[in-house]
Scaffold this motif. Sequence first.
Motif, short mmCIF file in Angstrom:
data_model
loop_
_atom_site.label_atom_id
_atom_site.label_comp_id
_atom_site.label_asym_id
_atom_site.label_seq_id
_atom_site.Cartn_x
_atom_site.Cartn_y
_atom_site.Cartn_z
N GLN A 1 36.52 68.84 32.54
CA GLN A 1 37.76 69.58 32.28
C GLN A 1 38.92 68.60 32.11
N ARG A 2 39.95 69.08 31.39
CA ARG A 2 41.16 68.27 31.22
C ARG A 2 42.31 68.89 32.01
N LEU A 3 43.09 68.03 32.66
CA LEU A 3 44.26 68.49 33.40
C LEU A 3 45.36 67.47 33.28
N THR A 4 46.56 67.91 33.57
CA THR A 4 47.73 67.04 33.50
C THR A 4 48.27 66.81 34.90
N VAL A 5 48.55 65.56 35.23
CA VAL A 5 49.15 65.22 36.52
C VAL A 5 50.33 64.29 36.28
N VAL A 6 51.28 64.32 37.18
CA VAL A 6 52.43 63.41 37.11
C VAL A 6 52.24 62.33 38.17
N LEU A 7 52.12 61.10 37.72
CA LEU A 7 51.92 59.96 38.61
C LEU A 7 53.24 59.26 38.84
N GLY A 8 53.64 59.17 40.09
CA GLY A 8 54.84 58.43 40.44
C GLY A 8 54.51 57.01 40.86
N SER A 9 55.49 56.29 41.33
CA SER A 9 55.29 54.92 41.79
C SER A 9 56.32 54.60 42.87
N VAL A 10 56.05 53.55 43.60
CA VAL A 10 57.01 53.00 44.56
C VAL A 10 57.16 51.52 44.26
N THR A 11 58.24 50.96 44.71
CA THR A 11 58.45 49.53 44.52
C THR A 11 57.71 48.76 45.60
N GLY A 12 56.92 47.78 45.19
CA GLY A 12 56.16 46.97 46.13
C GLY A 12 56.06 45.54 45.66
N CYS A 13 55.43 44.71 46.45
CA CYS A 13 55.17 43.33 46.04
C CYS A 13 54.25 43.36 44.82
N ALA A 14 54.63 42.66 43.78
CA ALA A 14 53.87 42.70 42.52
C ALA A 14 52.83 41.59 42.46
N TYR A 15 51.95 41.57 43.45
CA TYR A 15 50.83 40.63 43.47
C TYR A 15 49.55 41.47 43.64
N PRO A 16 48.88 41.83 42.56
CA PRO A 16 47.69 42.68 42.69
C PRO A 16 46.62 42.04 43.57
N PHE A 17 45.89 42.89 44.28
CA PHE A 17 44.81 42.45 45.15
C PHE A 17 43.49 42.71 44.44
N GLN A 18 42.63 41.71 44.41
CA GLN A 18 41.40 41.80 43.62
C GLN A 18 40.19 41.38 44.43
N LEU A 19 39.15 42.21 44.38
CA LEU A 19 37.86 41.90 45.00
C LEU A 19 36.97 41.23 43.97
N ASP A 20 36.38 40.09 44.32
CA ASP A 20 35.46 39.38 43.43
C ASP A 20 34.06 39.42 44.00
N PRO A 21 33.08 39.93 43.26
CA PRO A 21 31.70 39.95 43.75
C PRO A 21 31.16 38.53 43.90
N SER A 22 30.88 38.13 45.10
CA SER A 22 30.36 36.79 45.36
C SER A 22 29.78 36.72 46.75
N ALA A 23 28.70 35.94 46.89
CA ALA A 23 28.10 35.71 48.20
C ALA A 23 28.85 34.62 48.97
N ASP A 24 29.78 33.93 48.31
CA ASP A 24 30.56 32.88 48.97
C ASP A 24 31.71 33.50 49.76
N PHE A 25 32.15 32.79 50.79
CA PHE A 25 33.25 33.25 51.62
C PHE A 25 34.53 32.56 51.15
N TYR A 26 35.44 33.31 50.54
CA TYR A 26 36.72 32.72 50.14
C TYR A 26 37.76 33.81 49.98
N ALA A 27 39.01 33.39 50.06
CA ALA A 27 40.15 34.22 49.70
C ALA A 27 41.18 33.27 49.12
N LYS A 28 42.02 33.78 48.24
CA LYS A 28 42.92 32.88 47.52
C LYS A 28 44.15 33.64 47.04
#
Length: 342
Positions: free
Chosen positions: A179-206
């Motif tokens: 089905q199709r529907l319409t929604v209104v998406l709002g936003s808030v101001t936040g830190c503009a550094y997206p968080f990303q998950l990377d598939p890996s068996a290694d242990f790291y964050a950056k």
Amino acid sequence: MRRRSHRGLAPAALCAGLALILTGCRTEGPVPPDAYGSGAEVATPRDRLNALNALDARVNAVGFRLSVANVELCPRTGPITGLLLHAESQYADYLRAAAREDWQLRGDLPGVAAVAPDSPAADAGLRVGDLLLSADGKPFLEGGPVGDAGFDGLSGNLARLADALYDGSAELLVQRDGQRLTVVLGSVTGCAYPFQLDPSADFYAKGDGERVFISSALAAFSPLDDDLAVVLGHELAHNILDHRAYFDEVGLARDVLGNWGVAPWELVRAEREADRVGLYLSARAGYDPARAGPYWRMLSARLPQLRMVQWGHPSAGERIQLLEGVAEEIAVLQAAGEPLIP
């Protein structure tokens, strides 16, 4: 909005930069089962997608809270929604069929992979599995036949959504369960550094000055959101403190040598700063800073090499002592009703 890497690929750029933990870099191909956590059922592609999606949802939720709670400390801010979007075209062959069947993804069209609690996306009623067709009357592009895993098509659609959200909200045409529907998406101001998950068996964050990355193995190893916030807060602190730009300026041939082109004592100083500021960022978002010490003890038990001083990184023992002191400092401020300013 959040963006995610090609499923089955981990960018080689992760091998350079300010990393909390780095045990190697995987550049291509399906990741091994331990990338999803020791307790995850990953016998089939669908199992792997479900395990990744659960980790994605946690990283997205914690990242959203950190971004909103610390907006006044971030030099780079912008509208954020709490949405994590993905597309069929970004998945590697071995995962694509399951992604298409489970989430009704089509080509480059953005689909909802996760919705952060208490976010504008949650308020709009968006759900995992929704497919976005247009924003403010402008259709998203489906693209041509899907070939190799890639992000360009989805990236273009994310840019269109960002343009629609420029004034703070956008009217979305959404496909849900046929089905199709319409929604209104709002936003808030936040830190503009997206968080990303990377598939890996290694242990790291950056934190690379633009985004915050965490490997799926490290995210899976962080059982509580308070633990995950210790890691993500640390990397967000690197970005807020602009450490990457500083080391790019002072480092000797850093573009070639990575962190080996920077004096180790400078890197140690940056790690200590990020530990301190990151724990404040975590506490400001409502996470328990007292988890930092136990988490690092658990981490050093899993990775014994962290008990020793490494190039540019303090030993786990030194970090635990510093973090427990900062946690006590934060507790005093909280008890007195004082603002948490690192």
